[in-house]
Write a protein that holds these residues in place. Structure first.
Motif, PDB file in Angstrom:
ATOM      1  N   LEU A 177      63.370 -13.819  68.707  1.00 51.97           N
ATOM      2  CA  LEU A 177      63.824 -13.778  70.097  1.00 51.97           C
ATOM      3  C   LEU A 177      64.499 -12.452  70.424  1.00 51.97           C
ATOM      4  O   LEU A 177      64.513 -12.027  71.586  1.00 51.97           O
ATOM      5  N   GLN A 178      65.027 -11.774  69.417  1.00 54.00           N
ATOM      6  CA  GLN A 178      65.647 -10.463  69.635  1.00 54.00           C
ATOM      7  C   GLN A 178      64.601  -9.364  69.803  1.00 54.00           C
ATOM      8  O   GLN A 178      64.828  -8.385  70.510  1.00 54.00           O
ATOM      9  N   GLU A 179      63.436  -9.532  69.167  1.00 50.17           N
ATOM     10  CA  GLU A 179      62.450  -8.456  69.171  1.00 50.17           C
ATOM     11  C   GLU A 179      61.407  -8.559  70.283  1.00 50.17           C
ATOM     12  O   GLU A 179      60.756  -7.569  70.620  1.00 50.17           O
ATOM     13  N   VAL A 180      61.230  -9.744  70.871  1.00 46.71           N
ATOM     14  CA  VAL A 180      60.198  -9.884  71.898  1.00 46.71           C
ATOM     15  C   VAL A 180      60.595  -9.139  73.164  1.00 46.71           C
ATOM     16  O   VAL A 180      61.781  -8.974  73.462  1.00 46.71           O
ATOM     17  N   ASP A 181      59.605  -8.656  73.886  1.00 46.54           N
ATOM     18  CA  ASP A 181      59.851  -8.032  75.179  1.00 46.54           C
ATOM     19  C   ASP A 181      58.668  -8.325  76.090  1.00 46.54           C
ATOM     20  O   ASP A 181      57.741  -9.049  75.718  1.00 46.54           O
ATOM     21  N   GLU A 182      58.675  -7.740  77.282  1.00 44.34           N
ATOM     22  CA  GLU A 182      57.669  -8.081  78.286  1.00 44.34           C
ATOM     23  C   GLU A 182      56.284  -7.530  77.966  1.00 44.34           C
ATOM     24  O   GLU A 182      55.326  -7.821  78.691  1.00 44.34           O
ATOM     25  N   THR A 183      56.157  -6.740  76.902  1.00 40.12           N
ATOM     26  CA  THR A 183      54.830  -6.300  76.475  1.00 40.12           C
ATOM     27  C   THR A 183      54.172  -7.326  75.549  1.00 40.12           C
ATOM     28  O   THR A 183      53.043  -7.149  75.113  1.00 40.12           O
ATOM     29  N   SER A 184      54.911  -8.398  75.238  1.00 42.97           N
ATOM     30  CA  SER A 184      54.412  -9.450  74.347  1.00 42.97           C
ATOM     31  C   SER A 184      53.774 -10.568  75.154  1.00 42.97           C
ATOM     32  O   SER A 184      53.983 -10.706  76.359  1.00 42.97           O
ATOM     33  N   ILE A 185      53.009 -11.398  74.467  1.00 40.92           N
ATOM     34  CA  ILE A 185      52.449 -12.615  75.052  1.00 40.92           C
ATOM     35  C   ILE A 185      52.546 -13.707  73.995  1.00 40.92           C
ATOM     36  O   ILE A 185      52.501 -13.422  72.790  1.00 40.92           O
ATOM     37  N   ALA A 186      52.718 -14.942  74.444  1.00 42.86           N
ATOM     38  CA  ALA A 186      52.859 -16.056  73.506  1.00 42.86           C
ATOM     39  C   ALA A 186      51.836 -17.132  73.819  1.00 42.86           C
ATOM     40  O   ALA A 186      51.448 -17.327  74.976  1.00 42.86           O
ATOM     41  N   ILE A 187      51.396 -17.812  72.787  1.00 44.26           N
ATOM     42  CA  ILE A 187      50.538 -18.979  72.963  1.00 44.26           C
ATOM     43  C   ILE A 187      51.144 -20.127  72.176  1.00 44.26           C
ATOM     44  O   ILE A 187      51.466 -19.986  70.999  1.00 44.26           O
ATOM     45  N   VAL A 188      51.357 -21.247  72.860  1.00 42.03           N
ATOM     46  CA  VAL A 188      51.980 -22.406  72.219  1.00 42.03           C
ATOM     47  C   VAL A 188      50.990 -23.565  72.242  1.00 42.03           C
ATOM     48  O   VAL A 188      50.431 -23.891  73.288  1.00 42.03           O
ATOM     49  N   ILE A 189      50.760 -24.151  71.067  1.00 39.67           N
ATOM     50  CA  ILE A 189      49.855 -25.297  70.944  1.00 39.67           C
ATOM     51  C   ILE A 189      50.711 -26.547  70.883  1.00 39.67           C
ATOM     52  O   ILE A 189      51.516 -26.721  69.963  1.00 39.67           O
ATOM     53  N   SER A 190      50.567 -27.408  71.877  1.00 36.50           N
ATOM     54  CA  SER A 190      51.415 -28.601  71.977  1.00 36.50           C
ATOM     55  C   SER A 190      50.533 -29.805  72.292  1.00 36.50           C
ATOM     56  O   SER A 190      50.142 -30.024  73.438  1.00 36.50           O
ATOM     57  N   LEU A 191      50.222 -30.583  71.245  1.00 41.39           N
ATOM     58  CA  LEU A 191      49.356 -31.742  71.389  1.00 41.39           C
ATOM     59  C   LEU A 191      50.167 -33.029  71.309  1.00 41.39           C
ATOM     60  O   LEU A 191      51.379 -32.997  71.139  1.00 41.39           O
ATOM     61  N   HIS A 192      49.480 -34.157  71.431  1.00 41.95           N
ATOM     62  CA  HIS A 192      50.116 -35.477  71.459  1.00 41.95           C
ATOM     63  C   HIS A 192      51.184 -35.605  70.374  1.00 41.95           C
ATOM     64  O   HIS A 192      50.971 -35.202  69.230  1.00 41.95           O
TER      65      HIS A 192
END
Length: 286
Positions: A177-192
């Motif tokens: 969380l300290q290293e991320v910035d607006e040049t990053s993108i995230a993908i979260v996999i959230s299933l049942h």
């Protein structure tokens, strides 16, 4: 009076429209309700904390705490039927098939086709472009979803730098969380079952201005509240096991979509990877 599910269904037609929104959310997201506050549930259900509390009284409970307790007991008693149970029961009719292999793989193929038909081509194009242009890609998944995230990280990591799995462990998470910035993108996999940790991490990413893409299996999955956009891979059975082949197929398609934005670059990356791998093996075993 039976299970909490039966209680909600029995009272459904006698409660207010706002309370019915809560009822729908509870039935579709019992795990989320069991570990989140009434205020959070009210927000995602499109109502309010007060309405959630009134819903509890309307169905004969003595408050929100009892609702959470009843849901926890229900999930504990039905856990084996949530994933493995649904997986086995949905296959029982196939066990005596002479063409078992063809039938099972045909079902998987049909599932992939149904999901593919519902993907918006424009959304897919724009999202894969964002992944291609991002300086860093962060992948989030827990439980069975973590295996899919690992596959995606392994594959993308051969084609481009800075593809990282987000670690749930507190120290590693704080550093991320300290290293991320607006040049990053995230993908979260959230299933049942919708583990709360990936949802909470996605919320933190969005707060920091990180474009966050969700892959989920329902229009009312809790991750929707904490993602900029979502791809919904719907299926009839509540079995993550059954979803996995289609999920991997979709992730593979995302990789192809990402490469399509700069074929020359990814060909160069492939050559560099192959050259390094061959030279490493030759040096190691010579």
């Amino acid at each position: 009076m039976g299970t909490i599910k039966e209680r909600v269904e029995q009272h459904y037609n006698s409660i207010t429209k706002s309370q019915q929104k809560v009822a729908n959310f509870v039935l579709n997201n019992p795990t989320y309700v069991g570990v989140h506050s009434a205020a959070e549930v009210g927000k995602l259900a499109g109502t309010s904390e007060t309405t959630v509390i009134r819903f509890c009284y309307a169905i004969g409970l003595n408050g929100y705490a009892q609702l959470q307790k009843e849901l926890t007991m229900y999930l504990f008693e039905h856990n084996t039927n949530s994933t493995l149970g649904n997986y086995v029961s949905s296959k029982e009719e196939l066990f005596k098939e002479k063409q078992l292999c063809e039938k099972v793989m045909g079902q998987t193929s049909n599932q992939i086709v149904r999901i593919a038909e519902k993907i918006d081509p424009n959304q897919f194009h724009e999202t894969t472009k964002k992944f291609h242009e991002a300086k860093s890609i962060y992948l989030i998944g827990e439980g069975a979803s973590s295996f899919a995230a690992q596959w995606f990280q392994f594959t993308l990591n051969m084609l481009r730098p800075n593809v990282k799995l987000v670690q749930i462990e507190t120290g590693m998470l704080i550093r991320t969380l300290q290293e991320v910035d607006e040049t990053s993108i995230a993908i979260v996999i959230s299933l049942h079952r919708y583990y709360k940790e990936p949802i909470q991490i996605a919320e933190e990413f969005v707060k920091r201005g990180i474009y966050t893409v969700a892959i989920t299996d329902s229009n009312v999955a809790p991750i929707h509240a904490f993602a900029n956009e979502a791809f919904i891979l719907q299926q009839p059975e509540l079995s993550t096991i059954d979803m996995m082949p289609a999920l991997i197929a979709f992730l593979n398609t995302l990789v192809v979509g990402i490469m399509s934005h700069d074929v020359e670059y990814y060909n160069q990356q492939r050559v560099k990877y192959d050259d390094f791998q061959n030279s490493f093996i030759a040096n190691r075993w010579s």
